[in-house]
Write an enzyme that holds these catalytic residues in place. Sequence first.
Site, short mmCIF file in Angstrom:
data_model
loop_
_atom_site.label_atom_id
_atom_site.label_comp_id
_atom_site.label_asym_id
_atom_site.label_seq_id
_atom_site.Cartn_x
_atom_site.Cartn_y
_atom_site.Cartn_z
N ASP B 140 53.60 20.09 -74.48
CA ASP B 140 52.90 19.81 -73.21
C ASP B 140 54.04 20.05 -71.93
OD1 ASP B 140 51.16 19.00 -74.77
OD2 ASP B 140 50.72 16.97 -73.57
N LYS B 203 46.02 20.57 -68.25
CA LYS B 203 46.23 18.82 -68.53
C LYS B 203 46.40 18.42 -67.18
CE LYS B 203 49.11 15.71 -70.95
NZ LYS B 203 50.26 15.47 -71.71
N LYS B 239 42.77 18.85 -71.10
CA LYS B 239 43.29 17.43 -71.49
C LYS B 239 43.30 16.62 -70.09
CE LYS B 239 46.93 15.16 -73.79
NZ LYS B 239 48.38 15.24 -74.31
#
Lengths: 494, 303, 303
Positions: B140, B203, B239
């Site tokens: 991430d 995300k 996400k």
Amino acid sequence: MAKDDKKDNTLKLKFDSARNLAPAPESKSIAKIKPQYELFINGSFVKPESGKYFDTINPATEEKLSQVAEASPADVDKAIKSAKSAYQKVWSKMPGKERAKYIFRISRMIQEKAREFAVVESLDGGKPIRESRDFDVPTAANHFFYYAGWADKLNYAFPTKTPRPVGVASQIIPWNFPLLMAAWKIAPALATGNTVVLKSAETTPLTALMLAELIQEADLPPGVVNIITGAGETGAAMVSHPDTDKIAFTGSTDVGKIIQKAVASTHKKVTLELGGKAANIIFDDAPLDQAVEGVINGIFFNQGHVCCAGSRLYVQESVYDIVLRKLKDRLETLIVGDPLDKNTDIGAINSRGQLETIQKYLKIGVQEGGEIYQSSCPLPKKGFFCSPTLFTNVSQSSRIAQEEIFGPVLSILTFRTEDEVIEKANNTPYGLSAGVWTDKGSKIFNMTTKLRAGVVWANTFNKFDPTSPFGGFKESGFGREGGLHGLMPYLHLD
Amino acid sequence: MKPNIKIPDFSHTAVVDQVGIEERASRFTKRSIKNETKMNGLLLALNMIDLTTLEGKDTVGKVKQLCTKAMHLHKAYPGLPTVAAVCVYPSMVGVAKKALGDSGVKVASVSTAFPSGQAPTQVKIDDTKYAVENGADEIDMVISRGKFLQGEYNFVFDEIALIKEICGDARLKVILETGELGTYDRVRKASDIAMYAGADFIKTSTGKISPAATMPVTLVMLEAIRDFYYKTGKKIAMKPAGGISKAKLALHYLVMLNEVLGEDWMNNEWFRFGASSLANDLLMQIMKQKTGIYQSSNYFSID
Amino acid sequence: MAKINNTNDEQRLEVLKTYKIYVGGQFPRTESGRYYVVKSKNGDHLANVCQCSRKDFRDAVLAARNAFGGWSARAAFNRGQILYRIAEMLEGRKSQFVDEMTKQGLSLKQANEEVNLSIERLIYYAGWCDKYHAMASTVNPVASSHFNFSSPEPTGVVSVLAPDDSPLLGLVSMMAPIISGGNTCVILASSKYPLSAVTFGEVLGTSDLSGGVVNILTGFVDELLPYFADHMDVNAITLSDQSESQVTLAKEKSVFNLKRVFQYKNINWITEKGQSPYFILDLQEIKTTWHPIENIGGAKASY
């Protein structure tokens, strides 16, 4: 059934699971519908002179909900006389601030009974509960609240003029927003000191009759508001009655013209809110996803039974493919079904007659060479339902691009330049509403000033508010409802 | 990244109308999710969670406990799915990897000088390498918001592309930190840059900045994913992270996902919730559905 | 050199004027070739005036429609200047009008009043051109995040039946509010006193007013009224002192395209009642425009 574009097969998004939600019905038990309704005249419910009643059905099940009285010319006469007497003896003499309190009271009581009104509206008219609950009923209550505040402030509305009520207003409303149209008619009439005889539409009388019960409960002086039921003949008797001082009609352009002609030799004041064939215009620099959403709401809101529905979509050729694709994908996610299910996006068509009209236009569209695309959402077996429909390959000369269908049917056309689309958008006898989608401010003002329509939505569509005047140019009628301008039709300005 | 994908000019990306997107987002919340649809949704949401701990005070003990929770959500209800992944700092990747073993729960590691991203490129490379070498299945990363807001889109693009190379087989999630971008137009632009540069996921947030994930901002990103898919045929995962702690809200997100991207995205390969406390609320709702009795948090483990 | 003879008024043969109509900025004769005789109060022949046909009306509507786009799009300030210019031109030709009116039977006092008030009225409406919007427009505080305003726009092409008993003032009083509001019009002049109307066309023709904005026909109400009322490209009709049956006919015929119908009955044009911005607003349509208002982040206006 949906026809897949061959070239898109590999990339098709799938929405079956989005539509197949467990049932989430609103409880019917809150709706206390009586087996029979009488006419609300002079503060009480009275039987019709004729003794005749007609059924009102649930268009989603075709089952009878109740029966309502058919007002004959004799009943109309009674209602108008009671309105006249109430006007002369009570309402025109009452100070504005007292009138205001009655109207505020009506607004509050609608809020109290909002859910019941919503359920009955959806049962009687077929509209999704999400709309009747979140739009029709609250907007109706707000309309009363807004105009209530005007009742003692009319002297501020029109500089140098002394406003004076017109008298008895005969009001005839359509079946697409039964309670909301009643509010649009009654609220400004009462605020300006007029008394009212209102006739609800034949297929959707119940919420207006509930409103009558509410008005009785609110202790409004008898005769100030009279609510009657019936069909065209009843309306005709109201229009031609010599004690009618003012006619307010919302409905088809054909009937509007009949009314206008019928009163040609009189001095009755008339406002008409009639049909439309709104252009909704998407430029290539628009926020496309919001535009697509606006198009969907513009045409499928209330099954397309909306006079200002965005039924002609004009897409700039450079974004035509992507817009069409987004529209088709969005169409697939719409849930058609039981109006009382909270997840329903598109409910039942209001009546068998209207369903037949829509189906006639679907045939015409295909015969004219239009390419039809319908959602794959299955339709309920019983009741009056129509798949949300797109037509491509439509031209300006197609009937489905010219005539008001009043159903969930969108005609899609293309354009290249600003000049071209302004000309095409204005190329209609109607002029109720229009929409334009672009990210460029100066283009918005170019478009909104040149589109000949009474309401223009830029980067939004189908928005309504009590403070905002609504009404048409050209054959879409005259007079405004809502806002300061909505007072004018109910006043003489001395 | 497929070689045939044409990189667009990022100074001209699609525009978003704020009022329109927020209206659309709120429309999803009007869906009424009942009975079996609700149960399926709750279980699916549980299975989509990236169970997260990203604190300065994280210890081996804390991470181990979290991993146990990830694998055994609520023993009173056998047969429940696991969460999708556990999300930790690079220093904890090894611990998590060992604790999760062959449970199938993936290890995600934040990297690139999370959460600010204010570090030299070499540090970001080393950060990522360390996480990957310790067994992270997913990375991430954060974008350089400062550079983005300065208009240096190529810098942002190149940095993502570089980290993607270092990820190897690990899937790359690109955190836009939407709370720092200010407008939906910029969220859309950052989404496009990330996807074209090679992101596997986009995300919303680090969880360290407010606002974190919201439905409208997630909708903007889902629509960007849809447009990218229309153009390239390539699926990108989504996400939202931070701020989703209630089961009801998670269900709204799933409704939104289902209506924007369709059922092909309705699994944890293509959608995740970055959250820490959502799991227990979902579990409580699942038990309520199962038993018909409203639940108390005292009966659900807090790890 | 010898002086030319017969230059004294007594000896000179007067040059008679051919009274034509005013259409599209030109001065044609009626296409029908018909005329009717206008006599003085003593019964002397004054003029042969065009007896216009429906085809003349058709041509005039075409001219008015063509002129509508340009006239309605002009800056309101500019329309004001042009109306003022008409007043200036009329002032300069005052004596001609007085002469014509006295010949037609008005007293000198009446004639002077007609012309003077006509000039005043033009100036009155010249001033309104860029002001009635402020009076009739509203910004509507809608409950959603939208900017919403309503403002007047001209109805379109208006057909006008000028009062029969007023040679000039009635016509000017009905015309001025129509054109100051950006509409264009076709006017049927008083059949009893047509001369001043025709001469007024000449004033218009020299007043910077674009051709077609105002068109003036002479002829008979009974013949032309049906066409004034049922023409599908006319958006409104204004009547004056026509009979009940004529008004009913006009209303009935207007139904075909839902013309707006206004009757200005029993208005004493020489009084204050003869002028009002509300006359302008009769021939205006209210347009309401909506646009979303972006409201991102926590920034609020502050002092």
